[in-house]
Design a protein around this motif. Structure first.
Motif, short mmCIF file in Angstrom:
data_model
loop_
_atom_site.label_atom_id
_atom_site.label_comp_id
_atom_site.label_asym_id
_atom_site.label_seq_id
_atom_site.Cartn_x
_atom_site.Cartn_y
_atom_site.Cartn_z
N VAL A 132 0.61 -1.75 0.04
CA VAL A 132 -0.01 0.12 0.49
C VAL A 132 1.22 1.13 -0.02
O VAL A 132 0.44 2.42 -0.18
CB VAL A 132 -0.84 0.02 0.99
CG1 VAL A 132 -1.87 1.48 1.27
CG2 VAL A 132 -1.95 -1.27 1.44
N LEU A 133 1.86 0.84 1.28
CA LEU A 133 3.32 2.36 0.88
C LEU A 133 3.20 2.69 -0.04
O LEU A 133 3.93 3.56 -0.87
CB LEU A 133 3.81 1.91 1.83
CG LEU A 133 4.44 2.89 2.45
CD1 LEU A 133 3.63 4.04 3.28
CD2 LEU A 133 5.55 2.68 3.16
N GLY A 134 3.87 1.45 -1.05
CA GLY A 134 4.24 1.97 -2.88
C GLY A 134 3.24 2.42 -3.56
O GLY A 134 3.73 3.49 -4.31
N LEU A 135 2.00 1.68 -3.86
CA LEU A 135 1.11 2.21 -4.47
C LEU A 135 0.94 3.70 -3.92
O LEU A 135 0.37 4.67 -5.05
CB LEU A 135 -0.10 1.59 -4.16
CG LEU A 135 -0.69 0.68 -4.88
CD1 LEU A 135 -1.54 -0.18 -4.43
CD2 LEU A 135 -0.31 0.30 -6.48
N THR A 136 0.76 4.23 -2.33
CA THR A 136 0.66 5.67 -2.31
C THR A 136 2.21 6.45 -3.22
O THR A 136 1.34 7.64 -3.53
CB THR A 136 1.07 5.83 -0.77
OG1 THR A 136 2.31 6.02 -0.41
CG2 THR A 136 -0.22 5.60 0.21
N VAL A 137 3.46 6.35 -3.25
CA VAL A 137 3.75 6.88 -3.84
C VAL A 137 4.08 6.81 -5.34
O VAL A 137 4.25 8.36 -6.20
CB VAL A 137 5.85 6.16 -3.47
CG1 VAL A 137 6.97 6.49 -4.69
CG2 VAL A 137 5.94 6.27 -2.46
#
Length: 304
Positions: A76-81
């Motif tokens: 999820v963190l990668g998708l926010t990037v």
């Protein structure tokens, strides 16, 4: 929830969603008030001040734990990037268009966006489209061709806005409900902070920063870009939870219609015959897509 309470929630959701699109519709006028600040500096301040505003909101609402929980979800963190990079492209192109006499073309981008979203569903999600949706895509493609050939200009601003916001929506869908609106915007602007700082350093070393140099009124308006960015997003998030996707689909045309009217009637941007034909075809495509969406939603409800 009683029927009366549910109806009240839907009305409230409609008001929130409409208010969000209303604010987005008049956004070009706000950015024009920031002259002589250029598009690069505006976007940089928009990123930094949005981050500050979101941090204040998280503090006031005591929702920092929601944000920290996301750091335990690497995917999820990668998708926010990715979402942050996409929204940066969208903001930069939109503000460039607004400040350089292309407000009508920015409105075209958001008119095309629903069609781009449907096309992405085919290319990325491998969804099967209904025949009517293919017809809408074909009409929209013809519209772009008419504008390119007749107006002798490639609508790169419109297409970039449609593509970036369409893919942004797709990424947000992948993120899902695990990231609320405030936490999402906080993370997206956090990842963009290094870019914003570099941009401000470059602008300061070349043209000179305008923040604090053009009078208190200008400084106040520039300082409010974070609020102007976050408030419509929060209104939209509050509304989207209360109304159907069909309602959102119908209301989403409020913003580009207002942007078009601002560009044409307020700012006096040219609308030659070729543009009218191109826009007319886009509007026909949107009518086809909207009618198909409403009828499909109705058939789905009846079947259920």
């Amino acid at each position: 929830m009683s029927d009366a309470a549910a109806a009240r929630e839907r009305r409230l959701g409609g008001i929130f969603t409409f208010s969000a699109y209303l604010l987005w519709g008049f956004l070009p006028l706000y950015f024009l008030l920031l002259a002589p600040t250029g598009p690069w500096e505006i976007v940089a301040w928009r990123i930094l001040l949005s981050l500050v505003f979101c941090a204040l909101l998280l503090t006031v609402t005591r929702t920092w734990p929601r944000l920290t929980a996301i750091f335990r979800q690497p995917r999820v963190l990668g998708l926010t990037v990715i979402a942050g990079l996409l929204i940066y492209v969208n903001w930069q192109v939109f503000i460039y268009g607004a400040l350089n006499g292309h407000v009508i073309e920015t409105s075209l981008g958001y008119f095309i966006n629903p069609i781009a979203t449907v096309l992405l569903a085919v290319l990325v999600l491998r969804e099967r489209l209904r025949p009517t949706q293919w017809v809408a895509i074909g009409i929209a493609a013809t519209a772009v061709l008419v504008i390119v050939v007749g107006y002798r200009a490639f609508p790169w601003i419109a297409l970039t806005l449609a593509a970036s916001f369409g893919v942004y929506g797709l990424v947000k869908k992948k993120v899902g409900p695990s990231v609320d609106a405030v936490s999402g915007l906080t993370l997206e602007t956090l990842w963009l902070t290094p870019i914003a700082v570099v941009v401000l350093v470059i602008v300061g070393a070349t043209e000179g920063l305008s923040m604090g140099t053009e009078g208190w009124e200008h400084t106040l308006l520039l300082s409010l870009t974070g609020v102007i960015t976050a408030v419509p997003l929060l209104l939209f998030a509050a509304g989207a939870r209360r109304v159907s996707l069909t309602t959102i689909g119908l209301l989403q045309f409020v913003a580009p219609i207002l942007q078009f009217l601002v560009g044409w009637l307020v700012l006096g941007e040219p609308m030659p015959l070729e543009r009218w034909i191109g826009f007319g075809l886009v509007w026909v495509a949107l009518v086809v897509l909207t009618v198909d969406s409403v009828l499909h939603a109705r058939r789905t409800r009846v079947a259920a």
